[in-house]
Design a protein around this motif. Sequence first.
Motif, mmCIF file in Angstrom:
data_model
loop_
_atom_site.group_PDB
_atom_site.id
_atom_site.type_symbol
_atom_site.label_atom_id
_atom_site.label_comp_id
_atom_site.label_asym_id
_atom_site.label_seq_id
_atom_site.Cartn_x
_atom_site.Cartn_y
_atom_site.Cartn_z
ATOM 1 N N GLY A 611 0.907 -1.093 0.060
ATOM 2 C CA GLY A 611 0.136 0.016 -0.009
ATOM 3 C C GLY A 611 0.837 1.267 0.102
ATOM 4 O O GLY A 611 0.356 2.353 -0.307
ATOM 5 N N SER A 612 1.972 1.292 0.335
ATOM 6 C CA SER A 612 2.767 2.470 0.232
ATOM 7 C C SER A 612 3.232 2.795 -1.189
ATOM 8 O O SER A 612 3.114 2.056 -1.990
ATOM 9 C CB SER A 612 4.396 2.218 0.955
ATOM 10 N N VAL A 613 3.323 3.984 -1.325
ATOM 11 C CA VAL A 613 3.837 4.890 -2.644
ATOM 12 C C VAL A 613 5.106 4.114 -3.033
ATOM 13 O O VAL A 613 6.106 4.209 -2.457
ATOM 14 C CB VAL A 613 3.844 6.254 -2.666
ATOM 15 N N ALA A 614 5.054 3.774 -4.387
ATOM 16 C CA ALA A 614 6.167 3.081 -4.932
ATOM 17 C C ALA A 614 7.551 4.201 -5.164
ATOM 18 O O ALA A 614 7.102 5.197 -5.455
ATOM 19 C CB ALA A 614 6.050 2.322 -6.170
ATOM 20 N N THR A 615 8.568 4.115 -5.091
ATOM 21 C CA THR A 615 9.754 4.470 -5.346
ATOM 22 C C THR A 615 10.445 4.047 -6.156
ATOM 23 O O THR A 615 10.352 2.791 -6.798
ATOM 24 C CB THR A 615 10.471 4.760 -3.933
#
Length: 780
Positions: A611-615
Amino acid sequence: MSCLSSLLCILLPLLLLLVGVNGKEEDKRQVYVVYMGAVPSHTAENTLKKNHIQLLSSVLPRGQPIEKSLIRRYKNSFSGFAARLSENEANALRNKAGVISIFIDPIYQLHTTRSWDFLQETSVETVSNPATDVGSSPTSDGSDTIIGLLDTGIWPESESFRDDGMGPIPSRWKGACMEGNDFNSSNCNRKLIGARHYDLEEDEDSLTIFPKDASSPRDDHGHGTHTSSTAAGSPVMEASFYGLAEGTAKGGSVSSRIAMYKVCGSEGCPGSAMLSAFDDAIADGVDLLSISIGASEFFRPDFTEDPIAIGVFHAVERGITVVCSAGNDGPGGGSVVNAAPWILTVGATTIDRFFESDVVLGGSHAVAVKGSAINFSNLNKSATYPLIYAASASSNSSSDDAEASHCNLDSLDERKIKRKIVLCEHSDDDNSKITKAEDLKTKGAVGAIFIDDVGRSVASMYIDFPATEVTTEGSEQILKYINSTKNPTATILPTITVTKYKPAPEVAYFSSRGPSSQTSNIIKPDISAPGVNILASWTRNEDFDVAPPGRKPSHFNLVCGTSMACPHVAGIAATIKSWNPTWSPAAIRSAIMTTAMQSNNDKAPVTTDSGSVATPYDYGAGVINPTRVLQPGLVYEIETKDYLQFLCNYGYTTKTIKNMTVIPNGFECSKNSSKDLISNLNYPSIAISGFTGKERKVSREVKNVGGVEDTTYVVSIKSPSQLNVEVLPDKLQFSKSVTKLSYQVSFTASSSRLKGDYFGSITWSDGTHRVRSPFVVKSS
């Protein structure tokens, strides 16, 4: 790699490196690779052979036949050989003139329809007139592009390798269709134009593990058939895995040719065989190579001791684009492999397809809890089967209730779970879910529900055992029901295919992540592509045991891993090559990276499956965009001399580099070479490590390939608040006489409290094209 389980999704399509047994007894012989760099110009093959034999003879006991030790020679694009040697003999060779490196032959393991439709649908921009946008017309329909694959072989009878309507094989092709067990030259055609295999027989005196099924180009594993059909397979209508994922299966470049180099057997992929395949493929005339193989995150050989890095270096020198999988050791940071800057490194993402297998709870309301798995459950659709939480079924011998709740082996009482559906916890440290399911089945359970948040986007394959996976949120609903009634019941529904699933894409949890410990001043992976539950051709091996009862093995399989993402990119790279036959590997990589997508089908930023924004550490420049790659506007070129400077900055001496390749006259590594200067490599992304807050500058050069000679690009910057980022100049004006321009980026800190990694991007636009470069600044 096959999605027989989420564990297999991690272990099979990635190639974990297994180093050959290290042999502590000195009298034992192992296979060593002796790498001697570039073949000296104008060197006759007989002369090279004589040099290899003389070198090997100089360290062998007197009277020992060369044939007993020499396994294979490298003679086309680079020089060297593989031989069975003792440790003392190997050490003696290290000191011989012309030897760059000598290392034990490493054994690498493999990294495994709708995916192409999904990529097209997710692409925001479309190419209205590619011939105008790209600045050139394709030389043909793309059928002269040749994709080589280093893999487990190929199943030539697959419909994906039909050559209907294809023209003659390109005259420049110099390859071969080798015969072997159950394979002859007639198995090749105008689609499958080449097939080689690399035999190594197991020797009782050798401590290196060799493939046992490498005596033919035929694929007995499935992996090579899957990757090659993904890259360039002909369209096959009504393809499916027993009715799941039904649609048309096709490759990324359906008109490209395929050349298979079988380097992997049942025990893995010897580096010595891979080097032979590189040597042959370069001489054969391939345009691209797709390699779903790589080292383990726990073993990072130096570039001069890594068969893949060596082979790719020499291929790229000759204009061959090489695409490699990033590895399946995610989601932990620093797990990416195949990180040399001359490699196009690919991570894996999901597509908008979900394999749903729901749990239906008993009681008056018959509530359904969403689950995900691939099973062909024969349970009744009504919730009539007793349901039990595993913690309540602990065996008398089990002293740890946690073991029982997780359904680990020998932790459950057979009498308590017989003829019941069992709810099990799961974590990464447990036995695999497939192993647990088999154990439960043996003990008489009728089904299993696994609680797993981590791998929810990867559908595990249980086939004939009714099993599914739910999230923690879903499990709470199930537990609440179990605790609310004396006799809880449930059933597990067979899998159905759900498309248009949101959000997608997501970065797959198993996909290896950056930063690379070897190249921290280069972002790796470079790009991401579909790699989860990908439908493509498979072997028709009757021994393959994943078929539902009474069904024959499927001609297609659902497989996951960065192994599957890699050929997606190779197929698109082949399309670019067909439109732009003179483009370099660096230009093709640049087009792929600078046009990548960062948004999902909800028009929100792509996330990881947690669920975290991809880097950029998760997915590189983003998810590959199959339409915009044909209109990149600007490209970042990298020449061989730039890679030589990288090697200087990496720490190699001028002498070592001269032995590796032909270098320009007067080339010398500068005295101030350092790893910090790697950031100046003309890469489509920017990475800076060891940042203290003081100004750091990097330079880049771009070439106009947008088709319009007089055009101006204006820069826009997306930067975190902790950094001040400036680009000079902020406009690039191209003309007929000015096709290349440089710019400089400076980074300074706007905060005195720098800690961690900071992500942003620089985008050039002329109103039509958007040329985006991600950056990462890592504080010291």
